[in-house]
Design an enzyme around this catalytic site. Structure first.
Site, PDB file in Angstrom:
ATOM      1  N   CYS A 150       0.832  -1.210   0.000  1.00 12.49           N
ATOM      2  CA  CYS A 150       0.000   0.000   0.000  1.00 12.49           C
ATOM      3  C   CYS A 150       0.867   1.261   0.000  1.00 12.49           C
ATOM      4  O   CYS A 150       1.573   1.529   0.974  1.00 12.49           O
ATOM      5  CB  CYS A 150      -0.905  -0.042   1.232  1.00 12.49           C
ATOM      6  SG  CYS A 150      -1.782   1.474   1.594  1.00 12.49           S
ATOM      7  N   CYS A 190       0.112   3.724   2.801  1.00 16.62           N
ATOM      8  CA  CYS A 190       0.590   3.163   4.072  1.00 16.62           C
ATOM      9  C   CYS A 190       2.084   3.442   4.242  1.00 16.62           C
ATOM     10  O   CYS A 190       2.539   3.800   5.329  1.00 16.62           O
ATOM     11  CB  CYS A 190       0.352   1.657   4.133  1.00 16.62           C
ATOM     12  SG  CYS A 190      -1.384   1.157   4.074  1.00 16.62           S
TER      13      CYS A 190
END
Length: 144
Positions: free
Chosen positions: A65, A68
């Site tokens: 991600c 993230c």
């Protein structure tokens, strides 16, 4: 207050006025408030959240991600600044899907704030440090 050790999960009693003195686990000697996020697993999640002593902010993330990855250093920075006010933890949703499913994580990064072992608030999406601190303040957690 009772604090679960981030390493061995032993429960330690620490007077509130001693939190800033760098308390260590009586069993394994690990710092109880390391000033960095604690990696939680399916095995450690419930005990750590239930016996955290302080509110716990959990970052649900995954290695693939992009947002993230962008938020990880922000999360670490705020964890270092607020170590005696809130405990910071991370759950890798790929490695521990049962934890993310149980908490109905639909998008990442997702942050869930737990108080007294139960979910108090949640937000999704990457944010900068000032936005994260402002969100925590809106939940009653002020910077020291």
């Amino acid at each position: 207050m009772e604090l679960a050790c981030p390493h061995c999960l032993a429960i330690n009693r620490v007077p509130d006025d001693r939190l800033s003195n760098g308390p260590k686990c009586g069993q394994c000697g690990t710092p109880l408030l390391p000033g960095k996020p604690v990696d939680l697993t399916a095995d450690s999640f419930d005990r750590f959240i239930a016996r955290a002593g302080l509110p716990v902010l959990v970052d649900f993330w995954a290695g693939w991600c992009g947002p993230c990855k962008m938020m990880a250093p922000v999360f670490e920075q705020v964890a270092a600044e607020m170590a005696t006010r809130v405990r910071f933890a991370k759950v890798d949703t790929e490695a521990h899907p049962q934890v993310s499913m149980r908490h109905h994580i639909k998008g990442i990064p997702s942050l869930i704030l737990f108080k007294n072992g139960t979910e108090a608030a949640r937000t999704s999406g990457a944010m900068e440090a000032h936005a994260l601190k402002r969100w925590l303040a809106s939940q009653g957690i002020q910077q020291a």
